[in-house]
Design a protein around this motif. Structure first.
Motif, PDB file in Angstrom:
ATOM      1  N   TYR A 125       0.865  -1.181   0.000  1.00 48.79           N
ATOM      2  CA  TYR A 125       0.000   0.000   0.000  1.00 48.79           C
ATOM      3  C   TYR A 125       0.900   1.229   0.000  1.00 48.79           C
ATOM      4  N   GLU A 126       1.037   1.834  -1.173  1.00 48.62           N
ATOM      5  CA  GLU A 126       1.880   3.019  -1.310  1.00 48.62           C
ATOM      6  C   GLU A 126       1.100   4.269  -0.918  1.00 48.62           C
ATOM      7  N   PRO A 127       1.712   5.164  -0.159  1.00 53.94           N
ATOM      8  CA  PRO A 127       1.045   6.428   0.160  1.00 53.94           C
ATOM      9  C   PRO A 127       1.118   7.377  -1.027  1.00 53.94           C
ATOM     10  N   ALA A 169       8.956   6.258   6.012  1.00 49.33           N
ATOM     11  CA  ALA A 169       8.934   5.112   6.925  1.00 49.33           C
ATOM     12  C   ALA A 169       8.048   4.007   6.356  1.00 49.33           C
ATOM     13  N   ALA A 170       8.315   2.767   6.776  1.00 50.40           N
ATOM     14  CA  ALA A 170       7.554   1.611   6.307  1.00 50.40           C
ATOM     15  C   ALA A 170       7.078   0.787   7.488  1.00 50.40           C
ATOM     16  N   VAL A 171       5.907   0.188   7.337  1.00 53.36           N
ATOM     17  CA  VAL A 171       5.347  -0.678   8.377  1.00 53.36           C
ATOM     18  C   VAL A 171       4.893  -1.991   7.748  1.00 53.36           C
ATOM     19  N   ILE A 172       5.375  -3.092   8.300  1.00 53.10           N
ATOM     20  CA  ILE A 172       4.921  -4.430   7.900  1.00 53.10           C
ATOM     21  C   ILE A 172       3.820  -4.838   8.868  1.00 53.10           C
ATOM     22  N   GLY A 193      -2.467   6.303   4.423  1.00 53.02           N
ATOM     23  CA  GLY A 193      -3.066   7.631   4.478  1.00 53.02           C
ATOM     24  C   GLY A 193      -2.296   8.589   5.367  1.00 53.02           C
ATOM     25  N   LEU A 194      -1.488   8.028   6.278  1.00 53.99           N
ATOM     26  CA  LEU A 194      -0.636   8.843   7.147  1.00 53.99           C
ATOM     27  C   LEU A 194       0.744   9.086   6.534  1.00 53.99           C
ATOM     28  N   GLY A 195       1.010   8.449   5.399  1.00 59.65           N
ATOM     29  CA  GLY A 195       2.286   8.644   4.719  1.00 59.65           C
ATOM     30  C   GLY A 195       3.251   7.490   4.807  1.00 59.65           C
ATOM     31  N   TYR A 196       2.855   6.412   5.508  1.00 57.36           N
ATOM     32  CA  TYR A 196       3.723   5.247   5.622  1.00 57.36           C
ATOM     33  C   TYR A 196       3.532   4.322   4.415  1.00 57.36           C
TER      34      TYR A 196
END
Length: 276
Positions: A58-60, A68-71, A96-99
């Protein structure tokens, strides 16, 4: 890499990354498409079997991208994956927050060893593609729910272990997440007298953690023992315990706990990861 379509109220296309380029470690059967459960109680889509672990990306929007990235590790007792409730919906929020968000479809049912391999590989993979994706390789985190919280805790404390033989250059990279969020995690208190599970080995290098649970959750002790262990180890953490909420609420409206944790987690991410 390939494209698939998932329905989340409207058709969307998301890139899918195959974690293992050839054989999946420790797996004898061939890779196959996921098997969905017929159980859709609570309007939850459940994946009942995974033999081809993947990351759904899911690309912002470029204007929001924060580097930053979150798995994301959905829960389901290591039996199934609550893939929309604790996966895709959370990825939409984070992007949606930019991650840059990656939903991990790790191996189920009942394959804890394989799940850890998939999580370690996922962290290394995201770190390996960070430059081309506009991600800071030092801002790669993991967030998990219930059994996915267990998996996230395991990945966050066992990253020095080689759970599988290296398959390519990506496996030379660190499997340590830079930050961890555990939302109503389970199975962290499997030690004597419900103490911290022995497999969870904390050190002063353990990543900072955000923990959230409801007091009436049957797995609430997992958050309490982990927080105590983090405090003793002097690892930065933030713990939130609400009186009511139960378990498995995701972030859907109608449950106070579900509506509360995202706001708290966003603020923690701002301070801990983005240094706002």
């Amino acid at each position: 890499m390939s494209l698939v379509i998932y329905s989340m109220g409207r058709a969307q296309e998301h890139e899918v990354i195959d974690l293992w380029p050839s054989e999946v470690p420790g797996q004898s059967e061939s890779k196959a498409p996921v098997v969905f459960s017929e159980d859709t109680r609570g309007n939850v889509t459940r994946i009942a079997k995974v033999t081809k672990p993947v990351l759904v990306v899911y690309e912002p929007a470029s204007a929001l991208k924060n580097g930053a990235a979150v798995i994301i590790c959905p829960g389901g007792g290591y039996n199934i994956l609550a893939i929309d409730l604790e996966g895709y919906e959370v990825a939409e929020w984070l992007s949606g927050l930019g991650y840059t968000a990656f939903v991990l479809q790790y191996r189920v049912p009942q394959n804890r060893a394989g799940a850890l391999q998939d999580a370690q590989r996922a962290i290394r993979y995201v770190r390996g593609i960070s430059e081309e994706r506009g991600i800071d390789p030092n801002k790669v985190g993991i967030l998990g729910f219930s059994a996915g919280g267990s998996l996230s805790a395991r990945a966050s404390t066992r990253y020095l272990e080689d759970s599988y033989a290296a398959v390519d250059a990506l496996d030379k990279l660190s499997a340590r997440p830079d930050f961890t969020a555990l939302i109503y995690p389970a199975y962290l208190d499997q030690g004597p007298d419900r103490s911290l599970s022995p497999e969870l080995r904390l050190s002063d290098e353990t990543a900072p953690m955000f923990l959230f649970v409801a007091a009436d959750d049957r797995f609430a002790n997992s958050c309490l023992v982990m927080s105590s262990a983090l405090q003793l180890q002097k690892v930065p953490f933030e713990l939130h315990v609400l009186a009511h909420g139960g378990h498995g609420f995701g972030m859907r409206s109608g449950n106070h706990a579900a509506e509360t944790w995202p706001k708290l987690c966003e603020e923690w991410l701002n301070v801990t990861v983005l240094k706002k």
